[in-house]
Design a protein around this motif. Structure first.
Motif, PDB file in Angstrom:
ATOM      1  N   GLU A  15     -48.529 -52.649   3.724  1.00 19.35           N
ATOM      2  CA  GLU A  15     -48.657 -52.536   2.279  1.00 19.35           C
ATOM      3  C   GLU A  15     -49.835 -51.636   1.909  1.00 19.35           C
ATOM      4  OE1 GLU A  15     -48.323 -55.283  -1.679  1.00 19.35           O
ATOM      5  OE2 GLU A  15     -48.790 -56.267   0.211  1.00 19.35           O
ATOM      6  N   GLU A  27     -42.815 -53.853  -3.746  1.00 24.29           N
ATOM      7  CA  GLU A  27     -42.638 -54.671  -4.938  1.00 24.29           C
ATOM      8  C   GLU A  27     -42.506 -56.141  -4.593  1.00 24.29           C
ATOM      9  OE1 GLU A  27     -39.569 -53.170  -7.482  1.00 24.29           O
ATOM     10  OE2 GLU A  27     -40.266 -51.120  -7.264  1.00 24.29           O
ATOM     11  N   THR A  28     -42.635 -56.970  -5.607  1.00 27.97           N
ATOM     12  CA  THR A  28     -42.552 -58.413  -5.432  1.00 27.97           C
ATOM     13  C   THR A  28     -41.255 -58.812  -4.751  1.00 27.97           C
ATOM     14  OG1 THR A  28     -43.915 -58.759  -7.380  1.00 27.97           O
ATOM     15  CG2 THR A  28     -42.591 -60.626  -6.651  1.00 27.97           C
TER      16      THR A  28
END
Length: 80
Positions: free
Chosen positions: A35, A46-47
């Protein structure tokens, strides 16, 4: 990362959840590093992507017989 986690589980044969957590948390740190690399390149995970990885960690734990593993414990050091 998931294949490497599976290889470590097969090599180390964790006897209990704390031993499994040691392996999954190390893999989570690798995910955190990924990340960071995305961030440095101007991208992001993204989530939805983070949640999908969490579910994959759960799947791996269950595949190796740890059906009572809590996903939040498996990925405790997750960032973001």
């Amino acid at each position: 990362m998931l294949l490497a986690l599976c290889a470590r589980i097969e090599a180390d044969r964790p006897a209990d959840l704390p031993a499994l957590h040691a392996l999954t948390r190390a893999a989570t740190e690798e995910f955190n590093d990924l990340e960071t690399a995305f961030d440095e390149a101007g991208g992001m995970i993204e989530t939805v992507g983070r949640e999908a990885m969490a579910e994959e960690f759960r799947f791996v734990a269950e595949a190796y017989g740890f059906t009572d593993a809590d996903v939040e414990e498996l990925i405790a050091p997750r960032e973001g």
